[in-house]
Structures are given as structure tokens and as C-alpha cells.
Design a protein around this motif. Sequence first.
Motif, PDB file in Angstrom:
ATOM      1  N   CYS A 187      43.692   0.116  -1.446  1.00 52.10           N
ATOM      2  CA  CYS A 187      44.575   0.971  -1.596  1.00 52.10           C
ATOM      3  C   CYS A 187      45.244   0.976  -3.256  1.00 52.10           C
ATOM      4  O   CYS A 187      45.100   0.243  -3.947  1.00 52.10           O
ATOM      5  N   SER A 188      45.565   2.119  -3.309  1.00 52.52           N
ATOM      6  CA  SER A 188      46.304   2.192  -4.758  1.00 52.52           C
ATOM      7  C   SER A 188      47.534   1.392  -4.771  1.00 52.52           C
ATOM      8  O   SER A 188      48.331   1.081  -3.771  1.00 52.52           O
ATOM      9  N   GLN A 189      48.179   1.099  -6.007  1.00 47.75           N
ATOM     10  CA  GLN A 189      49.370   0.303  -6.033  1.00 47.75           C
ATOM     11  C   GLN A 189      50.397   0.932  -5.640  1.00 47.75           C
ATOM     12  O   GLN A 189      50.589   2.212  -5.819  1.00 47.75           O
ATOM     13  N   GLY A 190      51.251   0.158  -4.896  1.00 50.29           N
ATOM     14  CA  GLY A 190      52.208   0.863  -4.244  1.00 50.29           C
ATOM     15  C   GLY A 190      51.884   0.966  -2.715  1.00 50.29           C
ATOM     16  O   GLY A 190      52.746   0.886  -1.744  1.00 50.29           O
ATOM     17  N   GLN A 191      50.879   1.326  -2.287  1.00 49.36           N
ATOM     18  CA  GLN A 191      50.483   1.477  -0.940  1.00 49.36           C
ATOM     19  C   GLN A 191      50.363   0.094  -0.089  1.00 49.36           C
ATOM     20  O   GLN A 191      49.799  -0.726  -0.835  1.00 49.36           O
ATOM     21  N   THR A 192      50.239   0.404   1.227  1.00 44.42           N
ATOM     22  CA  THR A 192      50.132  -0.994   1.913  1.00 44.42           C
ATOM     23  C   THR A 192      48.952  -0.704   2.912  1.00 44.42           C
ATOM     24  O   THR A 192      48.692   0.376   3.582  1.00 44.42           O
ATOM     25  N   PHE A 193      48.041  -1.741   2.921  1.00 45.13           N
ATOM     26  CA  PHE A 193      46.832  -1.644   3.598  1.00 45.13           C
ATOM     27  C   PHE A 193      47.245  -2.185   5.115  1.00 45.13           C
ATOM     28  O   PHE A 193      48.008  -2.835   5.457  1.00 45.13           O
ATOM     29  N   SER A 194      46.502  -1.035   5.955  1.00 43.99           N
ATOM     30  CA  SER A 194      46.691  -1.722   7.481  1.00 43.99           C
ATOM     31  C   SER A 194      45.312  -1.341   8.275  1.00 43.99           C
ATOM     32  O   SER A 194      44.479  -0.612   7.876  1.00 43.99           O
ATOM     33  N   GLY A 195      45.247  -2.168   9.345  1.00 41.98           N
ATOM     34  CA  GLY A 195      43.982  -2.038   9.980  1.00 41.98           C
ATOM     35  C   GLY A 195      43.171  -3.334   9.794  1.00 41.98           C
ATOM     36  O   GLY A 195      43.615  -4.536   9.598  1.00 41.98           O
ATOM     37  N   ASN A 196      41.685  -3.212   9.804  1.00 41.28           N
ATOM     38  CA  ASN A 196      40.798  -4.303   9.985  1.00 41.28           C
ATOM     39  C   ASN A 196      39.693  -3.678   9.091  1.00 41.28           C
ATOM     40  O   ASN A 196      39.707  -2.692   8.266  1.00 41.28           O
ATOM     41  N   ALA A 197      38.634  -4.491   9.367  1.00 32.39           N
ATOM     42  CA  ALA A 197      37.281  -4.129   8.325  1.00 32.39           C
ATOM     43  C   ALA A 197      36.548  -2.907   9.004  1.00 32.39           C
ATOM     44  O   ALA A 197      35.796  -2.277   7.934  1.00 32.39           O
ATOM     45  N   SER A 198      36.861  -2.434  10.079  1.00 35.77           N
ATOM     46  CA  SER A 198      36.324  -1.398  10.471  1.00 35.77           C
ATOM     47  C   SER A 198      36.827  -0.083  10.606  1.00 35.77           C
ATOM     48  O   SER A 198      36.563   1.058  10.605  1.00 35.77           O
ATOM     49  N   GLN A 199      38.336  -0.237  10.738  1.00 33.86           N
ATOM     50  CA  GLN A 199      39.396   0.686  10.939  1.00 33.86           C
ATOM     51  C   GLN A 199      40.388   0.444  10.105  1.00 33.86           C
ATOM     52  O   GLN A 199      41.151  -0.535  10.303  1.00 33.86           O
ATOM     53  N   TYR A 200      40.686   1.110   9.100  1.00 33.66           N
ATOM     54  CA  TYR A 200      41.605   0.811   8.224  1.00 33.66           C
ATOM     55  C   TYR A 200      42.426   1.944   7.542  1.00 33.66           C
ATOM     56  O   TYR A 200      41.785   3.295   7.540  1.00 33.66           O
ATOM     57  N   ASP A 201      43.322   1.953   6.901  1.00 36.90           N
ATOM     58  CA  ASP A 201      44.300   3.099   6.263  1.00 36.90           C
ATOM     59  C   ASP A 201      44.941   2.375   5.232  1.00 36.90           C
ATOM     60  O   ASP A 201      45.385   1.253   5.154  1.00 36.90           O
ATOM     61  N   CYS A 202      45.547   3.271   4.206  1.00 41.37           N
ATOM     62  CA  CYS A 202      46.536   3.209   3.357  1.00 41.37           C
ATOM     63  C   CYS A 202      47.770   3.853   3.439  1.00 41.37           C
ATOM     64  O   CYS A 202      47.742   5.127   3.450  1.00 41.37           O
ATOM     65  N   GLN A 203      48.824   3.199   3.677  1.00 42.75           N
ATOM     66  CA  GLN A 203      50.060   3.842   4.097  1.00 42.75           C
ATOM     67  C   GLN A 203      51.173   3.546   3.214  1.00 42.75           C
ATOM     68  O   GLN A 203      51.097   2.578   2.329  1.00 42.75           O
ATOM     69  N   GLY A 204      52.383   4.032   3.491  1.00 43.81           N
ATOM     70  CA  GLY A 204      53.562   3.635   2.664  1.00 43.81           C
ATOM     71  C   GLY A 204      54.570   4.747   3.026  1.00 43.81           C
ATOM     72  O   GLY A 204      54.329   5.606   3.859  1.00 43.81           O
TER      73      GLY A 204
END
Length: 222
Positions: free
Chosen positions: A72-89
Motif C-alpha cells: 500500500c501507499s504511505q497512509g493506507q492500511t493493508f487489509s486481507g490476506n495473501a490471496s485477497q487483499y486491499d489498501c484502504q483508509g
Amino acid sequence: MRVLYFVKLIAFLSVAVLGFVGCEEKIDHNRYGFAPEDNNQLIAGALFFENFTNNGDGSTTDSISGLTWKTCSQGQTFSGNASQYDCQGSSGTVINPGTYGAKQLQYCSVNLESCNTLGIPQTLTAGSGASSEAFDSCAADGTAGGGWRVATFIELKYLSSNSRNFMLLKFPNTMDDYYWSSTANEQDGSGKTARAVSFSLSNFGDDEDFTKITRYFVRCVR
């Protein structure tokens, strides 16, 4: 199996793009979404990014270069696991909505060489008599064990050298804007500028020099 997977994925992206083109009513495209790319770009992107593995902890490793990137870009939060993931905030700011929490950071607090090493190439450091939001953000980041730094100009050019669509699959919600590299503009004798690389839909992979007090997005690597 991997070859079949990428063939199916390329077919899906191609059909999706053609579907957009064939609609009579104009669609308000998501500026951070997929862009039309020809099959050569998609195939090159599939082969290039096949070597990028999400580790499920906010980091993504490239087996060819040996680099590990923050997903994720700085400021974003990683969510999920190795197969399903997203960068949120958060939804962003009034000036720049829809950033999914990504923050724009200064290369340096002054338009001087105070935040750069003395050697060639001049790279970003903690600063002497000045401060660097970009450097401090990566250095203090504890994601996946820490040890992060701002990516160099060559590393960002490497990451943006192929299909933007496949890049977005590995690095979701990458901003449609420039990202600071850690590399100063060595052709600028005044020391006022540093180099950034575009991850936008319109000029993916292009680079530009900006004054160091300007704020752009940041991606960390180690």
C-alpha cells in the motif's frame, strides 16, 4: 495452471475494456481503475508481475529483483490476506478526495540538498538542518517488520515499466498521480528539485522533476 490463469485474466480484462467502449451511454470511469491496454501490454504485464508475490502482511516480494515492496501507499492500511487483499483508509481530503487514506508527503522541508546524501547518486536521507516527511514515513513504518525506505528513481521506473492494470492487481488503490523517488535531480545545480514517477492512467511510467517542498505520494521498499 499459471499460464491458463493469466490467459483467462487477459481475456477478462480485454472483454471488460471492449464492454466499456461498446456502451452507448458514457460511463464515469473510476480514475483509479483499469485502463484500455492492448494484448501485448497485458501479456507483458502478466509475465512481469507473475514474479510478484503478496506475503499477506502488507508486503509484496519480487523474486526477480529481490525487492520487497509495501503493498500500500504511505497512509493506507493493508487489509486481507495473501490471496485477497486491499489498501484502504479514509476517503481523503477536500483537495484530493478518494485517496483511500494515501498521504502526500514532502521530499524535504527546504529546496536545498539538506535532505540528500553527499555521494552520487544523491539519495534521500534524514536531513541535516531540515526534515523529510517521505524519509521519516518509510523509516518509521513497522509494516511486516519494518526496515523500509523510499524507492529510488530506478526502482519506481522498474515498477511502472509494464501493464498498469496488472500493477493495480498487485498494488491496489495506487494513486493516479506522481510518486516521489528518493533520487535528487543531479542535473539541478541549485539542489532544489528531486525526481518523481507517474503512476497515473494518462502517463504511467513518465517521470518529472519537482521542487523538494512539493508533496507527492510515496511507496516504500526494502
